[in-house]
Design an enzyme around this catalytic site. Structure first.
Site, PDB file in Angstrom:
ATOM      1  N   HIS A   1      -3.971   3.226  -5.615  1.00 17.60           N
ATOM      2  CA  HIS A   1      -4.029   1.711  -5.231  1.00 17.60           C
ATOM      3  C   HIS A   1      -3.899   0.956  -6.535  1.00 17.60           C
ATOM      4  CE1 HIS A   1      -4.923  -0.858  -1.604  1.00 17.60           C
ATOM      5  NE2 HIS A   1      -5.654  -1.740  -1.976  1.00 17.60           N
TER       6      HIS A   1
ATOM      7  N   TYR B   1      -8.514 -11.451  -8.214  1.00 20.69           N
ATOM      8  CA  TYR B   1      -7.365 -11.515  -9.086  1.00 20.69           C
ATOM      9  C   TYR B   1      -7.087 -13.088  -9.193  1.00 20.69           C
ATOM     10  CZ  TYR B   1      -6.026  -7.668  -6.223  1.00 20.69           C
ATOM     11  OH  TYR B   1      -5.857  -6.253  -5.886  1.00 20.69           O
TER      12      TYR B   1
ATOM     13  N   LYS C   1      -2.442  -2.144   7.381  1.00 22.45           N
ATOM     14  CA  LYS C   1      -3.506  -2.489   8.012  1.00 22.45           C
ATOM     15  C   LYS C   1      -3.987  -3.446   9.037  1.00 22.45           C
ATOM     16  CE  LYS C   1      -7.922  -1.705   5.367  1.00 22.45           C
ATOM     17  NZ  LYS C   1      -9.131  -2.029   4.344  1.00 22.45           N
TER      18      LYS C   1
ATOM     19  N   HIS D   1      -3.495 -10.365   2.499  1.00 23.66           N
ATOM     20  CA  HIS D   1      -5.360  -9.967   3.274  1.00 23.66           C
ATOM     21  C   HIS D   1      -5.235 -11.536   4.399  1.00 23.66           C
ATOM     22  CE1 HIS D   1      -5.978  -9.013  -1.113  1.00 23.66           C
ATOM     23  NE2 HIS D   1      -5.598  -8.060  -0.264  1.00 23.66           N
TER      24      HIS D   1
ATOM     25  N   ARG E   1       1.000  -1.205   0.056  1.00 22.38           N
ATOM     26  CA  ARG E   1       0.058  -0.351   0.209  1.00 22.38           C
ATOM     27  C   ARG E   1       0.819   1.008   0.057  1.00 22.38           C
ATOM     28  NH1 ARG E   1      -2.084  -4.079   3.911  1.00 22.38           N
ATOM     29  NH2 ARG E   1      -4.331  -4.730   3.756  1.00 22.38           N
TER      30      ARG E   1
ATOM     31  N   ARG F   1      -1.108  -0.943  -6.333  1.00 17.98           N
ATOM     32  CA  ARG F   1      -1.158  -2.944  -5.279  1.00 17.98           C
ATOM     33  C   ARG F   1      -2.048  -3.467  -6.608  1.00 17.98           C
ATOM     34  NH1 ARG F   1      -0.994  -5.256  -0.525  1.00 17.98           N
ATOM     35  NH2 ARG F   1      -3.248  -5.934   0.407  1.00 17.98           N
TER      36      ARG F   1
END
Length: 343
Positions: A284, A319, A234, A310, A211, A287
């Site tokens: 973003h 993806y 995050k 994640h 990020r 990313r």
């Protein structure tokens, strides 16, 4: 006094569900029978739902939000953002007594949010107060979490007032990513903009899927031979990502913080190119570009999940369709695959 006739000829039902400190209920009726039935109904409800007989909790929603923040919320990585969102909700609901908050109250609140009738605290222009379904969904989830956490901590004994309220169905967001030619165009634009910090962060994001904020606050101590370790992420978990030798060689001579904040410079530099992104996407896209090319080049979806950090594989699965073999059997196994054209 439980039921008594008033001077006006009406019947007053006035009682407490469970002793002097419990909840008091008062209501007038035209007939004694209605008053008796009303009292009996509430006493029966109190037996089925014991919390109804407890002394009424008169704390306002703002008090509970403050309590939640002190006992739990301040430990979250995005604590300030979460608190600001909850304060918007609290103001929009007119800071009610929390025990009296109902599903109906919430339904009307989010209707007003969707129609721009509630100040979002960020803009003076009412036209920008209009919220999207995804926004009110997150607000609902944040408020639900306040009651759930306080219940776990023993600070809330009543039911969660938002239990059972369905969130709005959300449309999948359009996701922008850069092609090889666009990546070259972007890097050339960075050079012309003549900001070494901007160029460095863009390269790090494209090479690691980080990020923007993670790349922006990197320090020399987070760099080791051919690897970068991202902290204060995050998800709250550190992760280490391999980097190309050329990038390590560029970063190795640096000391202290590797780059200076330059988000606005990225926005200005992007405007100098003809690259068009989906609404709401800026940095973003870097990313997304990393993840998309990773899958296009045959990468493993589980490995990608670990690289991106994640917590849930469902985030990474968006993806999956970039994989070279994604759903390719559809071309071979469909019912007309082996038909020969007669034309």
């Amino acid at each position: 006094m439980a039921i008594a006739k008033t001077s006006t000829g009406e019947w007053l039902c006035d009682f407490r569900l469970d002793g002097r400190d419990s909840r008091r209920i008062r209501k007038k009726f035209l007939t004694k029978g209605e008053a008796i039935a009303f009292e009996q109904y509430h006493r029966d409800e109190a037996k089925k739902k014991p919390w109804l007989g407890e002394k009424e909790d008169k704390r306002r929603l703002s008090e509970l939000i403050d309590l939640w923040h002190r006992l739990h919320g301040q430990s979250l990585s995005a604590s300030k953002y979460r608190l600001s969102k909850l304060n918007i909700v609290c103001r929009g609901l007119n800071d009610p007594i929390a025990s009296r908050l109902t599903a109906k109250d919430w339904a009307h609140y989010r209707d007003q949010r969707l129609n721009g009738k509630i100040d979002n605290g960020y803009h003076s222009n009412p036209l920008k107060w209009i919220a999207q379904p995804i926004t009110v969904n997150r607000e609902q989830q944040y408020l639900e979490a306040v009651f759930n956490e306080l219940r776990r901590l023993g600070e809330w004994t009543l039911p969660n007032p938002l239990d059972g309220i369905r969130i709005f169905k959300e449309k999948e967001k359009e996701m922008s990513w850069l092609t090889d030619s666009q990546i070259i165009q972007l890097l050339n634009a960075c050079k012309k903009y003549n900001n070494e910090h901007l160029t460095r962060i863009v390269k790090i994001c494209l090479a690691t899927g980080a990020r923007w904020s993670e790349a922006e606050r990197l320090t020399r101590s987070q760099l080791s031979p051919y690897k970068l370790t991202f902290t204060r992420t995050k998800g709250g978990r550190n992760r280490t990502v391999p980097i190309p030798r050329w990038l390590y060689n560029e970063l190795a001579p640096l000391q202290g913080t590797l780059s200076k904040p330059c988000y606005q410079d990225f926005v200005k530099m992007l405007a100098l190119t003809d690259i068009e992104l989906a609404t709401g996407q800026k940095t973003h896209v870097l990313r997304h570009t990393f993840a998309s090319h990773f899958m296009i080049n045959g990468g493993n979806i589980i490995v990608l999940q670990r690289i991106l950090g994640h917590a849930n594989i469902r985030e990474t699965m968006r993806y999956a369709h970039f994989a070279p073999d994604h759903l390719e059997e559809a071309a071979e196994l469909n019912p007309v695959a082996n038909l020969v054209s007669t034309r």
